[in-house]
Scaffold this active site. Sequence first.
Site, PDB file in Angstrom:
ATOM      1  N   LYS A  22     -27.334  -1.012 -42.992  1.00 14.53           N
ATOM      2  CA  LYS A  22     -26.971  -1.963 -41.936  1.00 14.53           C
ATOM      3  C   LYS A  22     -25.628  -1.598 -41.317  1.00 14.53           C
ATOM      4  O   LYS A  22     -25.479  -1.582 -40.097  1.00 14.53           O
ATOM      5  CB  LYS A  22     -26.890  -3.373 -42.531  1.00 14.53           C
ATOM      6  CG  LYS A  22     -26.226  -4.389 -41.620  1.00 14.53           C
ATOM      7  CD  LYS A  22     -26.177  -5.761 -42.229  1.00 14.53           C
ATOM      8  CE  LYS A  22     -24.956  -6.059 -43.054  1.00 14.53           C
ATOM      9  NZ  LYS A  22     -23.716  -6.303 -42.284  1.00 14.53           N
ATOM     10  N   ASN A  23     -24.659  -1.303 -42.169  1.00 11.71           N
ATOM     11  CA  ASN A  23     -23.305  -1.091 -41.652  1.00 11.71           C
ATOM     12  C   ASN A  23     -23.115   0.260 -40.979  1.00 11.71           C
ATOM     13  O   ASN A  23     -22.050   0.542 -40.430  1.00 11.71           O
ATOM     14  CB  ASN A  23     -22.274  -1.276 -42.773  1.00 11.71           C
ATOM     15  CG  ASN A  23     -22.115  -2.738 -43.144  1.00 11.71           C
ATOM     16  OD1 ASN A  23     -22.683  -3.608 -42.490  1.00 11.71           O
ATOM     17  ND2 ASN A  23     -21.356  -3.002 -44.200  1.00 11.71           N
ATOM     18  N   CYS A 118     -14.645 -16.538 -40.648  1.00 10.52           N
ATOM     19  CA  CYS A 118     -16.000 -16.496 -41.184  1.00 10.52           C
ATOM     20  C   CYS A 118     -15.910 -16.919 -42.631  1.00 10.52           C
ATOM     21  O   CYS A 118     -14.807 -17.119 -43.150  1.00 10.52           O
ATOM     22  CB  CYS A 118     -16.615 -15.111 -41.057  1.00 10.52           C
ATOM     23  SG  CYS A 118     -15.990 -13.975 -42.262  1.00 10.52           S
ATOM     24  N   ARG A 123     -10.190 -12.739 -41.503  1.00 11.08           N
ATOM     25  CA  ARG A 123     -10.625 -11.478 -40.911  1.00 11.08           C
ATOM     26  C   ARG A 123     -10.095 -11.224 -39.492  1.00 11.08           C
ATOM     27  O   ARG A 123     -10.852 -11.232 -38.517  1.00 11.08           O
ATOM     28  CB  ARG A 123     -12.153 -11.385 -40.938  1.00 11.08           C
ATOM     29  CG  ARG A 123     -12.695 -11.407 -42.341  1.00 11.08           C
ATOM     30  CD  ARG A 123     -14.181 -11.310 -42.394  1.00 11.08           C
ATOM     31  NE  ARG A 123     -14.683  -9.943 -42.403  1.00 11.08           N
ATOM     32  CZ  ARG A 123     -15.955  -9.626 -42.518  1.00 11.08           C
ATOM     33  NH1 ARG A 123     -16.856 -10.563 -42.625  1.00 11.08           N
ATOM     34  NH2 ARG A 123     -16.342  -8.379 -42.535  1.00 11.08           N
ATOM     35  N   ASP A 307     -18.442  -5.437 -50.965  1.00 11.85           N
ATOM     36  CA  ASP A 307     -19.813  -5.874 -50.700  1.00 11.85           C
ATOM     37  C   ASP A 307     -20.710  -5.825 -51.939  1.00 11.85           C
ATOM     38  O   ASP A 307     -21.873  -6.225 -51.877  1.00 11.85           O
ATOM     39  CB  ASP A 307     -20.442  -5.023 -49.579  1.00 11.85           C
ATOM     40  CG  ASP A 307     -19.895  -5.392 -48.207  1.00 11.85           C
ATOM     41  OD1 ASP A 307     -19.168  -6.396 -48.101  1.00 11.85           O
ATOM     42  OD2 ASP A 307     -20.201  -4.675 -47.230  1.00 11.85           O
ATOM     43  N   ARG A 399     -29.736 -11.589 -42.779  1.00 15.45           N
ATOM     44  CA  ARG A 399     -28.851 -10.763 -41.937  1.00 15.45           C
ATOM     45  C   ARG A 399     -28.779  -9.332 -42.455  1.00 15.45           C
ATOM     46  O   ARG A 399     -28.607  -8.402 -41.675  1.00 15.45           O
ATOM     47  CB  ARG A 399     -27.425 -11.343 -41.943  1.00 15.45           C
ATOM     48  CG  ARG A 399     -27.266 -12.610 -41.158  1.00 15.45           C
ATOM     49  CD  ARG A 399     -25.806 -12.949 -41.022  1.00 15.45           C
ATOM     50  NE  ARG A 399     -25.060 -11.751 -40.695  1.00 15.45           N
ATOM     51  CZ  ARG A 399     -23.790 -11.524 -41.011  1.00 15.45           C
ATOM     52  NH1 ARG A 399     -23.108 -12.437 -41.648  1.00 15.45           N
ATOM     53  NH2 ARG A 399     -23.192 -10.405 -40.683  1.00 15.45           N
TER      54      ARG A 399
END
Length: 420
Positions: A22-23, A118, A123, A307, A399
């Site tokens: 994803k990233n 968030c 952030r 993560d 997500r």
Amino acid sequence: MDRIRIRGGRPLSGEIKVGGAKNAALPLMAAGLLTDQRLTLSNVPQLADVRTMTLLLAQHGIAVDPVTEDGRALSLGGAITGTEAPYDIVRKMRASFLVLGPLLARVGEARVSLPGGCGIGARPIDLHLKGLEQLGARIVLEGGYIDARVRGRLKGATIVFPFVSVGATENLMMAASLAEGRTVLANAAREPEIGDLAAGLVAMGARIEGIGSDTLTIEGVERLGGAEHAIIPDRIETGSYACAAAISGGSVFLRGARLDHLGATVRILREAGVDIDEQAEGLMVRRLNGLHGADVMTEPYPGFPTDMQAQFMALMAVAEGASMVTETIFENRFMHVPELNRMGARINVHGASAIVRGVGGLSGAPVMATDLRASLSLILAGLAAQGDTIVSRVYHLDRGYEAVECKLAACGADIERVAG
Ligand code: UD1
């Protein structure tokens, strides 16, 4: 709102195909703004965040068309017709901010909503903005939007990041690719996803040296062309399913996973008693004996990733002995702790560290997902727990994890998505 129901206690056995990262996919999609030719990306994961980026690119005039039936290859192209990234999209996904550098470099202006806070902390985006200013952009904040402009082209500069930021490195690398002259990014992030973005940009004609190191040197070019690029496998998905195999006491083959992208994750998992064996087409992950406590501290790559912190904590909740988990990247990333404790874990948070005292077993409970990785940690706990665990707010999960319930069910987990 959908929920995931898990009945724990079954060791996983089988194979899971690891999807594209994803990233890496999100910044590579943003890179589609840098050219008037077609950029074709393959191994794209099917995730809500990819759909959000598709919507955002459409706002700018870039169409994202599937080129294969399974939707895993996407072709991006079109003329830039709009330079505003609206609040409604940016607030859903912080990575939307990655359109700022490319838009500015390509058409000289961009208006991007501030992402706002968030779940896992404030952030800020100051490093992105300072870096772009160093490349010659004029930036003003107006009505919650960053308004960035440059007359002519951006100009290369030496930018020394005061600390490592993945997003700022990506935004500036993309902007510098079309700037006039040489840009040096020092103390740059070294995550494999940065290397993948760099490889994609190089395929488009960018001149980037130092890929994989903390100093990137970019000789700006006047234009970038189209390219085809395959996205690397998702190392966080890999680590998450490795934890699933371990916490369930089973064995899973992670097809397509790459050991060389795992950094400290593989060392720490092995230290905790997880057997990880590299094979030609992926990784075999098994738990042969008991799990034992191991201390971790999150750090930029190749350190242990933030993560993976929540998932690792779920694993440590049922390990023998105590573990200390220290979070150094985000200030509020322990929201899974009270939820894990509701399932019988013994975790105490002291500032940026959590002490996890391993317990003999967990018990299923209704729990709430608070962010993407926290959601997976609750699913892991559910796999190990006695009885039913119901995880609500799974939109966080969608997500960033593709078909998690299908992948785990195919390995024998008793798991289902409950609509409504
Ligand atoms: C990316 C990843 C995210 C991962 C994170 C850290 C994507 C789409 N997301 O997020 O999954 O958790 O890296 O590995 O790739 N910071 C500032 N000012 C800035 C930028 C960052 O203070 O201008 C701070 C952040 O608040 C955080 C730290 O720097 O404390 C690292 O953040 P960063 O590496 O930028 O994370 P993201 O790119 O947002």
